[in-house]
Design a protein around this motif. Structure first.
Motif, PDB file in Angstrom:
ATOM      1  N   THR A  39       0.830  -1.200   0.000  1.00 47.68           N
ATOM      2  CA  THR A  39       0.000   0.000   0.000  1.00 47.68           C
ATOM      3  C   THR A  39       0.865   1.251   0.000  1.00 47.68           C
ATOM      4  O   THR A  39       0.587   2.213  -0.726  1.00 47.68           O
ATOM      5  N   ARG A  42       2.360   1.619  -3.495  1.00 48.19           N
ATOM      6  CA  ARG A  42       1.337   2.091  -4.440  1.00 48.19           C
ATOM      7  C   ARG A  42       1.054   3.580  -4.255  1.00 48.19           C
ATOM      8  O   ARG A  42       0.873   4.312  -5.224  1.00 48.19           O
ATOM      9  N   SER A  43       1.033   4.048  -3.015  1.00 51.08           N
ATOM     10  CA  SER A  43       0.755   5.469  -2.787  1.00 51.08           C
ATOM     11  C   SER A  43       1.919   6.332  -3.285  1.00 51.08           C
ATOM     12  O   SER A  43       1.699   7.420  -3.815  1.00 51.08           O
ATOM     13  N   PHE A  45       3.830   5.568  -5.842  1.00 48.05           N
ATOM     14  CA  PHE A  45       3.665   5.570  -7.293  1.00 48.05           C
ATOM     15  C   PHE A  45       2.547   6.523  -7.713  1.00 48.05           C
ATOM     16  O   PHE A  45       2.703   7.313  -8.636  1.00 48.05           O
ATOM     17  N   ARG A  46       1.439   6.445  -7.026  1.00 46.27           N
ATOM     18  CA  ARG A  46       0.281   7.287  -7.361  1.00 46.27           C
ATOM     19  C   ARG A  46       0.646   8.769  -7.254  1.00 46.27           C
ATOM     20  O   ARG A  46       0.296   9.570  -8.122  1.00 46.27           O
ATOM     21  N   GLY A  49       2.558   9.945 -10.250  1.00 45.78           N
ATOM     22  CA  GLY A  49       1.945   9.790 -11.567  1.00 45.78           C
ATOM     23  C   GLY A  49       2.343   8.511 -12.279  1.00 45.78           C
ATOM     24  O   GLY A  49       2.327   8.441 -13.505  1.00 45.78           O
ATOM     25  N   ASP A  51       1.691   4.454 -12.896  1.00 43.34           N
ATOM     26  CA  ASP A  51       0.657   3.424 -12.816  1.00 43.34           C
ATOM     27  C   ASP A  51       1.338   2.111 -12.461  1.00 43.34           C
ATOM     28  O   ASP A  51       2.280   1.686 -13.138  1.00 43.34           O
ATOM     29  N   TYR A  52       0.878   1.461 -11.401  1.00 47.71           N
ATOM     30  CA  TYR A  52       1.492   0.229 -10.896  1.00 47.71           C
ATOM     31  C   TYR A  52       0.439  -0.852 -10.867  1.00 47.71           C
ATOM     32  O   TYR A  52      -0.619  -0.679 -10.258  1.00 47.71           O
ATOM     33  N   LYS A  53       0.722  -1.975 -11.524  1.00 45.18           N
ATOM     34  CA  LYS A  53      -0.311  -2.988 -11.657  1.00 45.18           C
ATOM     35  C   LYS A  53       0.319  -4.379 -11.723  1.00 45.18           C
ATOM     36  O   LYS A  53       1.439  -4.547 -12.204  1.00 45.18           O
TER      37      LYS A  53
END
Length: 165
Positions: A39, A42-43, A45-46, A49, A51-53
């Motif tokens: 988490t 991901r934050s 990365f967010r 800008g 995108d993490y998938k």
């Protein structure tokens, strides 16, 4: 069975779209990260800008076939996540490298930056590059320095000639 195939086709199209809009893609092995660590990553990365998938390897291989990202296929083994650099090609590698310092379970694998495949060593070198703003600042400083020195020289020369007169 038909519904499952349709769902996979939709996911492959989604992956193709992400790769087509990305300036870079970095593969990471996320095994061993806790939910909290994932988490947090991901934050980060967010906020940048990026995108993490996580996608199934076979679907990614289908999506990147005949693209600049196809060399990543050789590294698509085991659980992988992909960080897509949409705005800045270097940011995903920087974030992963920095995060991996404190979280040993996260590993960089490889990536494609601006259409060129980068192995682990190359992606680490890219992550170590200064930001675009820092590079521009250094360039402007190096351009400005000779001009400033010349102006300083002329100013001293004028003062010296005035003192002699």
């Amino acid at each position: 069975m038909s519904q499952n195939l349709e769902n996979k086709k939709i996911v492959v199209e989604e992956i193709k779209e992400k790769f087509s809009s990305a300036k870079s893609a970095v593969l990471v092995d996320y095994r061993g990260l806790t939910v909290e660590e994932s988490t947090e990553l991901r934050s980060k990365f967010r906020a940048a800008g990026v995108d993490y998938k996580v996608y199934k390897n076979n679907l990614v291989k289908l999506a990147i076939k005949d693209t600049a990202f196809e060399p990543l296929s050789q590294d698509l083994t085991g659980p992988n996540a992909i960080a897509f650099g949409i705005e800045d090609a270097v940011v995903p590698a920087k974030i992963v490298k920095e995060f991996a310092k404190a979280h040993k379970n996260l590993e960089l694998k490889s990536g494609v930056v601006d259409g060129s495949y980068c192995n682990l060593e190359q992606i680490i070198q890219i992550a170590d590059l200064p930001s675009k703003e820092v590079l521009i600042g250094r360039f402007l400083g190096s351009v400005k320095a000779p001009v400033s020195n010349f102006a300083y020289f002329l100013s001293n020369l004028i003062k010296e000639k005035e003192a002699q007169a």
